[in-house]
Design a protein around this motif. Structure first.
Motif, PDB file in Angstrom:
ATOM      1  N   VAL A   1       0.835  -1.205   0.000  1.00 45.53           N
ATOM      2  CA  VAL A   1       0.000   0.000   0.000  1.00 45.53           C
ATOM      3  C   VAL A   1       0.872   1.259   0.000  1.00 45.53           C
ATOM      4  O   VAL A   1       0.809   2.077  -0.919  1.00 45.53           O
ATOM      5  CB  VAL A   1      -0.963   0.003   1.202  1.00 45.53           C
ATOM      6  N   THR A   2       1.709   1.398   1.037  1.00 46.73           N
ATOM      7  CA  THR A   2       2.570   2.586   1.101  1.00 46.73           C
ATOM      8  C   THR A   2       3.525   2.622  -0.084  1.00 46.73           C
ATOM      9  O   THR A   2       3.758   3.689  -0.677  1.00 46.73           O
ATOM     10  CB  THR A   2       3.368   2.594   2.415  1.00 46.73           C
ATOM     11  N   GLY A   3       4.084   1.463  -0.451  1.00 47.94           N
ATOM     12  CA  GLY A   3       4.990   1.412  -1.599  1.00 47.94           C
ATOM     13  C   GLY A   3       4.301   1.831  -2.884  1.00 47.94           C
ATOM     14  O   GLY A   3       4.871   2.559  -3.709  1.00 47.94           O
ATOM     15  N   THR A   4       3.061   1.386  -3.081  1.00 50.55           N
ATOM     16  CA  THR A   4       2.312   1.779  -4.275  1.00 50.55           C
ATOM     17  C   THR A   4       2.040   3.278  -4.268  1.00 50.55           C
ATOM     18  O   THR A   4       2.120   3.945  -5.308  1.00 50.55           O
ATOM     19  CB  THR A   4       0.996   0.990  -4.363  1.00 50.55           C
ATOM     20  N   GLN A   5       1.730   3.838  -3.092  1.00 49.73           N
ATOM     21  CA  GLN A   5       1.519   5.287  -3.007  1.00 49.73           C
ATOM     22  C   GLN A   5       2.785   6.043  -3.392  1.00 49.73           C
ATOM     23  O   GLN A   5       2.733   7.064  -4.090  1.00 49.73           O
ATOM     24  CB  GLN A   5       1.091   5.681  -1.594  1.00 49.73           C
ATOM     25  N   HIS A   6       3.942   5.545  -2.966  1.00 53.15           N
ATOM     26  CA  HIS A   6       5.201   6.195  -3.324  1.00 53.15           C
ATOM     27  C   HIS A   6       5.448   6.123  -4.832  1.00 53.15           C
ATOM     28  O   HIS A   6       5.992   7.066  -5.424  1.00 53.15           O
ATOM     29  CB  HIS A   6       6.359   5.544  -2.572  1.00 53.15           C
TER      30      HIS A   6
ATOM     31  N   GLU B   1       5.326  13.371  -9.736  1.00 53.00           N
ATOM     32  CA  GLU B   1       6.479  14.266  -9.630  1.00 53.00           C
ATOM     33  C   GLU B   1       7.256  14.342 -10.939  1.00 53.00           C
ATOM     34  O   GLU B   1       7.712  15.413 -11.344  1.00 53.00           O
ATOM     35  CB  GLU B   1       7.404  13.774  -8.511  1.00 53.00           C
ATOM     36  N   CYS B   2       7.398  13.204 -11.598  1.00 52.02           N
ATOM     37  CA  CYS B   2       8.239  13.130 -12.796  1.00 52.02           C
ATOM     38  C   CYS B   2       7.447  13.259 -14.088  1.00 52.02           C
ATOM     39  O   CYS B   2       8.016  13.137 -15.178  1.00 52.02           O
ATOM     40  CB  CYS B   2       9.020  11.812 -12.793  1.00 52.02           C
ATOM     41  N   GLY B   3       6.141  13.469 -13.995  1.00 56.67           N
ATOM     42  CA  GLY B   3       5.347  13.648 -15.203  1.00 56.67           C
ATOM     43  C   GLY B   3       5.145  12.378 -16.001  1.00 56.67           C
ATOM     44  O   GLY B   3       4.951  12.429 -17.218  1.00 56.67           O
ATOM     45  N   ILE B   4       5.177  11.233 -15.340  1.00 58.80           N
ATOM     46  CA  ILE B   4       4.966   9.949 -16.021  1.00 58.80           C
ATOM     47  C   ILE B   4       3.485   9.604 -15.938  1.00 58.80           C
ATOM     48  O   ILE B   4       2.921   9.504 -14.847  1.00 58.80           O
ATOM     49  CB  ILE B   4       5.820   8.837 -15.384  1.00 58.80           C
ATOM     50  N   ASP B   5       2.868   9.390 -17.089  1.00 60.35           N
ATOM     51  CA  ASP B   5       1.420   9.220 -17.141  1.00 60.35           C
ATOM     52  C   ASP B   5       0.998   7.794 -17.481  1.00 60.35           C
ATOM     53  O   ASP B   5      -0.183   7.527 -17.639  1.00 60.35           O
ATOM     54  CB  ASP B   5       0.831  10.186 -18.185  1.00 60.35           C
ATOM     55  N   GLU B   6       1.973   6.883 -17.612  1.00 57.52           N
ATOM     56  CA  GLU B   6       1.667   5.497 -17.986  1.00 57.52           C
ATOM     57  C   GLU B   6       2.167   4.553 -16.900  1.00 57.52           C
ATOM     58  O   GLU B   6       3.359   4.497 -16.608  1.00 57.52           O
ATOM     59  CB  GLU B   6       2.329   5.143 -19.323  1.00 57.52           C
ATOM     60  N   LEU B   7       1.237   3.812 -16.300  1.00 57.80           N
ATOM     61  CA  LEU B   7       1.582   2.897 -15.212  1.00 57.80           C
ATOM     62  C   LEU B   7       1.062   1.504 -15.528  1.00 57.80           C
ATOM     63  O   LEU B   7      -0.085   1.325 -15.943  1.00 57.80           O
ATOM     64  CB  LEU B   7       0.976   3.378 -13.891  1.00 57.80           C
ATOM     65  N   HIS B   8       1.925   0.519 -15.301  1.00 54.85           N
ATOM     66  CA  HIS B   8       1.554  -0.893 -15.420  1.00 54.85           C
ATOM     67  C   HIS B   8       1.689  -1.493 -14.024  1.00 54.85           C
ATOM     68  O   HIS B   8       2.794  -1.555 -13.473  1.00 54.85           O
ATOM     69  CB  HIS B   8       2.461  -1.601 -16.427  1.00 54.85           C
ATOM     70  N   HIS B   9       0.574  -1.924 -13.473  1.00 54.36           N
ATOM     71  CA  HIS B   9       0.521  -2.346 -12.073  1.00 54.36           C
ATOM     72  C   HIS B   9       0.286  -3.848 -11.982  1.00 54.36           C
ATOM     73  O   HIS B   9      -0.665  -4.381 -12.570  1.00 54.36           O
ATOM     74  CB  HIS B   9      -0.608  -1.605 -11.350  1.00 54.36           C
ATOM     75  N   VAL B  10       1.174  -4.536 -11.250  1.00 53.24           N
ATOM     76  CA  VAL B  10       1.023  -5.977 -11.047  1.00 53.24           C
ATOM     77  C   VAL B  10       0.224  -6.194  -9.769  1.00 53.24           C
ATOM     78  O   VAL B  10       0.718  -5.957  -8.664  1.00 53.24           O
ATOM     79  CB  VAL B  10       2.384  -6.683 -10.970  1.00 53.24           C
ATOM     80  N   SER B  11      -1.003  -6.634  -9.931  1.00 49.59           N
ATOM     81  CA  SER B  11      -1.889  -6.924  -8.810  1.00 49.59           C
ATOM     82  C   SER B  11      -1.908  -8.440  -8.605  1.00 49.59           C
ATOM     83  O   SER B  11      -0.876  -9.100  -8.736  1.00 49.59           O
ATOM     84  CB  SER B  11      -3.288  -6.367  -9.109  1.00 49.59           C
TER      85      SER B  11
ATOM     86  N   ALA C   1      -6.096  -8.083   1.282  1.00 54.64           N
ATOM     87  CA  ALA C   1      -6.579  -6.748   1.647  1.00 54.64           C
ATOM     88  C   ALA C   1      -5.642  -5.665   1.134  1.00 54.64           C
ATOM     89  O   ALA C   1      -6.082  -4.634   0.596  1.00 54.64           O
ATOM     90  CB  ALA C   1      -6.726  -6.647   3.163  1.00 54.64           C
ATOM     91  N   SER C   2      -4.330  -5.886   1.278  1.00 58.63           N
ATOM     92  CA  SER C   2      -3.359  -4.873   0.847  1.00 58.63           C
ATOM     93  C   SER C   2      -3.347  -4.726  -0.670  1.00 58.63           C
ATOM     94  O   SER C   2      -3.205  -3.617  -1.196  1.00 58.63           O
ATOM     95  CB  SER C   2      -1.962  -5.229   1.362  1.00 58.63           C
ATOM     96  N   LYS C   3      -3.505  -5.825  -1.394  1.00 59.86           N
ATOM     97  CA  LYS C   3      -3.503  -5.756  -2.854  1.00 59.86           C
ATOM     98  C   LYS C   3      -4.791  -5.121  -3.382  1.00 59.86           C
ATOM     99  O   LYS C   3      -4.775  -4.425  -4.403  1.00 59.86           O
ATOM    100  CB  LYS C   3      -3.303  -7.149  -3.452  1.00 59.86           C
ATOM    101  N   ILE C   4      -5.915  -5.361  -2.697  1.00 61.16           N
ATOM    102  CA  ILE C   4      -7.168  -4.695  -3.079  1.00 61.16           C
ATOM    103  C   ILE C   4      -7.025  -3.190  -2.916  1.00 61.16           C
ATOM    104  O   ILE C   4      -7.367  -2.405  -3.813  1.00 61.16           O
ATOM    105  CB  ILE C   4      -8.342  -5.224  -2.227  1.00 61.16           C
ATOM    106  N   GLU C   5      -6.495  -2.770  -1.769  1.00 63.03           N
ATOM    107  CA  GLU C   5      -6.334  -1.338  -1.510  1.00 63.03           C
ATOM    108  C   GLU C   5      -5.376  -0.704  -2.515  1.00 63.03           C
ATOM    109  O   GLU C   5      -5.618   0.402  -3.011  1.00 63.03           O
ATOM    110  CB  GLU C   5      -5.828  -1.119  -0.083  1.00 63.03           C
ATOM    111  N   ALA C   6      -4.289  -1.410  -2.840  1.00 62.56           N
ATOM    112  CA  ALA C   6      -3.317  -0.874  -3.796  1.00 62.56           C
ATOM    113  C   ALA C   6      -3.940  -0.711  -5.178  1.00 62.56           C
ATOM    114  O   ALA C   6      -3.737   0.314  -5.849  1.00 62.56           O
ATOM    115  CB  ALA C   6      -2.098  -1.792  -3.870  1.00 62.56           C
ATOM    116  N   GLU C   7      -4.702  -1.709  -5.622  1.00 57.46           N
ATOM    117  CA  GLU C   7      -5.312  -1.604  -6.948  1.00 57.46           C
ATOM    118  C   GLU C   7      -6.345  -0.483  -6.994  1.00 57.46           C
ATOM    119  O   GLU C   7      -6.459   0.232  -7.997  1.00 57.46           O
ATOM    120  CB  GLU C   7      -5.944  -2.936  -7.358  1.00 57.46           C
ATOM    121  N   GLN C   8      -7.088  -0.298  -5.913  1.00 61.66           N
ATOM    122  CA  GLN C   8      -8.037   0.815  -5.862  1.00 61.66           C
ATOM    123  C   GLN C   8      -7.311   2.157  -5.965  1.00 61.66           C
ATOM    124  O   GLN C   8      -7.754   3.065  -6.680  1.00 61.66           O
ATOM    125  CB  GLN C   8      -8.852   0.746  -4.569  1.00 61.66           C
ATOM    126  N   MET C   9      -6.180   2.285  -5.269  1.00 61.49           N
ATOM    127  CA  MET C   9      -5.395   3.521  -5.328  1.00 61.49           C
ATOM    128  C   MET C   9      -4.932   3.807  -6.751  1.00 61.49           C
ATOM    129  O   MET C   9      -5.005   4.947  -7.232  1.00 61.49           O
ATOM    130  CB  MET C   9      -4.177   3.408  -4.404  1.00 61.49           C
TER     131      MET C   9
END
Length: 596
Positions: free
Chosen positions: A132-137, A144-154, A183-191
């Motif tokens: 969760v915290t790591g995904t927020q970071h 911060e860096c203007g990166i608009d493309e994210l690939h998230h491994v859930s 629970a942590s992976k659900i919260e991360a994917e929602q974020m």
């Protein structure tokens, strides 16, 4: 939350289309090692965030992974830019110059790092700290860096305790998750979905196991835990068995107790997925922008029954078990020890073996009709078990201590308006990506990473680049032989010489003369190893071990050294010292001290 930096702060995001870098987290985990390899082989330029460990740097860890892939394939790999960082720290632990580099070079992020802890323990914030915290970071860094493309491994198990058919479009549920990991992976994917980025692609693997062909794995969680516990217990129990029939009876009994202790009936199904297919599917989806923005269940079409897993575990142990010399005995106390030992060891993973729902993978199958998930059958599971037992449940990746790159960047950051002339891509041990400028004042500057405005790209093996840098080879000879390739705008040999060494024609002539000198001891060893094994010369590094890394039989090492000594004109070899030779540098040192 970290605020986006303005152009005045020196951050200039450059999408660079296909030429940009991709920032990858979790590169040293099982899936990450395969994903890093597959993306590099596809020509994707990577930057990786890896934690250092005690005396091992982040680069040491990455080099160990890549050199193992190179030994297995016989093919040199490009090198990613390596950052020593930590997703649990703001900015991923990167300093200002490193984040400036990310802003200028990276066009996308693949967030793969995660904690696999099922339950949070008192005093330990995992899995929430990483997941969760790591995904927020990661999201903060993207902004911060203007990166608009994210690939998230859930994970497919954001389904929690739901049953029935789970669609790839579904996430929220009224039912609570089954454990802290879910629970942590659900919260991360929602974020991630609520972050407001331009493009978010979500990958949801099932339970990742080893390589479908070799069984290779570097982690032994989940599926492997009961195998490891059974192996420890049954190894003791085999001493009480006077025949294989008696041992087989003990194994069957232990399997029955296993299912009883876990409250299983055998009909339960699990969605096991091989790591090589998971990484290949992700790489294929990532490299095709038409598939971006989707959610993909990376799961097999058919699950595996728990009863089949149990049978394979029993058969795998019997393949490796040795019958003791005892004439029997009271095994009752051992069974009592086993029950406590097994219950304690499996406490964390009891929920792991609950029945899975049905994971719909329509989007994945539609996007990857040419890449179906292999069927996980008994033969494949046997391969997984055999690899784990043969390797004693140990990580096969070995870091390479004190790893070095053949070029060193002058500074971490880039000026606001760089005028780089040439990019360099060097493959193999010591390799990397650099941009080199030689300005009108005669100053040569080296930066890590290939800048967007490099008009030419030099490609070669790191060993050839090193030979050019130290004057052991000439630019013209290396170009003529094809060991150095220039892509893009052509560059004359004199300009290349200035860019690489800071000198021009005179040095070129000196280096040509130097290249004609006799080979040194290391070169002769390399040539002999290549002749005998067919191994690429770039893998015969000073740190390479003859047996473990180069695949040379122990009895042949002394013969190889003797052949090198004859070529080099050395005699009087110390046979006792030769027995202690393990690495290429050991052999070179022994030959250097022998008589002429």
């Amino acid at each position: 939350m970290i605020n986006r930096m303005s152009a005045g702060d020196g951050y200039q995001h450059n999408p660079m289309a296909s030429g940009g870098y991709v920032l990858l987290t979790g590169a040293t985990g099982l899936l990450g090692t395969y994903l890093m390899r597959d993306l590099l082989l596809r020509g994707v330029r990577l930057a990786v965030v890896v934690r250092s460990r005690r005396i091992l740097s982040a680069l040491d860890r990455v080099e160990g992974i890549l050199q193992l892939w190179e030994r297995q394939s016989g093919r040199l790999l490009p090198r990613p830019v390596v950052f020593d960082g930590d997703i649990t720290r703001p900015g991923l632990g990167l300093d200002t110059d490193e984040r400036r580099w990310v802003a200028r070079h990276c066009r996308a992020v693949i967030h793969n790092a995660a904690s696999l802890n099922f339950y949070a323990r008192p005093g330990d914030e995992e899995p929430y700290r990483s997941n969760v915290t790591g995904t927020q970071h990661v999201l903060d860094l993207c902004r911060e860096c203007g990166i608009d493309e994210l690939h998230h491994v859930s994970t497919a198990y954001v389904a929690g305790q739901r049953r029935g058919r789970i669609l790839e479009s579904e996430l929220n549920s009224d039912l609570p998750p089954g454990n802290d990991y879910e629970a942590s992976k659900i919260e991360a994917e929602q974020m991630v979905r609520q972050a407001g980025l331009g493009s978010v692609t979500v990958y949801r693997p099932g339970i990742i196991i080893g390589d479908s062909s070799t069984g290779f794995t570097s982690t032994f969680h989940g599926f492997y835990v009961p195998l490891k516990l059974l192996a420890v217990f049954l190894d003791k129990l085999s001493a009480f068995s006077s025949s294989r029939e008696e041992l087989a009876g003990h194994v069957r009994a232990s399997g029955e107790r296993l299912t009883s202790l876990l409250d299983l009936e055998g009909y339960e199904s699990k969605y096991l997925v091989p790591v090589d297919w998971t990484a290949a599917a992700m790489a294929e989806l990532f490299c095709n922008p038409a598939h971006h923005g989707g959610t993909y269940h990376l799961t097999p079409r058919e699950p595996v029954l728990v009863s089949d897993i149990q049978r394979v575990l029993e058969e795998s142990f019997l393949e490796n078990a040795k019958v003791g010399t005892s004439t029997g005995g009271d095994v009752g106390p051992l069974w009592q020890q086993f029950e406590k030992f097994f219950v304690d060891g499996m406490a964390t993973y009891r929920a792991y073996f609950k029945p899975d729902p049905e994971f719909d993978s329509t989007a994945t199958q539609s996007a990857l009709p040419q890449l179906p998930c292999p069927t996980v059958d008994a033969d494949m599971l046997h391969t997984m078990c055999r690899f784990a037992i043969d390797n004693r449940f140990q990580d096969p990746f070995r870091p390479v201590p004190r790893s070095r790159r053949v070029l060193t960047a002058d500074v971490a950051g880039l000026p606001d308006e760089p005028a780089w002339q040439v990019g360099i891509e060097a493959t193999g041990p010591g390799g990397g990506d650099w941009s080199v400028q030689h300005d009108r004042r005669g100053t040569r500057t080296v930066q890590e990473g290939i800048a967007a405005d490099c008009r030419s790209l030099l490609r070669c093996a790191a060993s050839d680049l090193n030979s050019l840098l130290v004057g052991e080879a000439s630019i013209r000879e290396t170009l003529t032989s094809g060991r150095l390739e220039v892509v893009g705008e052509s560059v004359d040999a004199d300009t290349l010489q200035r860019l690489l060494t800071g000198s021009s024609n005179g040095h070129e002539q000196d280096s040509e003369a130097s290249a004609e000198r006799s080979l040194d001891i290391h070169d002769v060893i390399v040539r002999e190893v290549v002749r005998r094994t067919g191994c690429p010369a770039q893998l015969v590094t000073p740190e390479a071990e003859f047996v473990a890394d180069l695949g040379i039989e122990p009895a042949e090492v002394a013969d190889l050294i003797a052949a090198v000594a004859a070529t080099w004109g050395r005699n009087g070899l110390d046979e006792a010292a030769m027995i202690a030779v393990r690495t290429v540098s050991d052999a070179a040192a022994q030959l250097a001290t022998s008589g002429e």
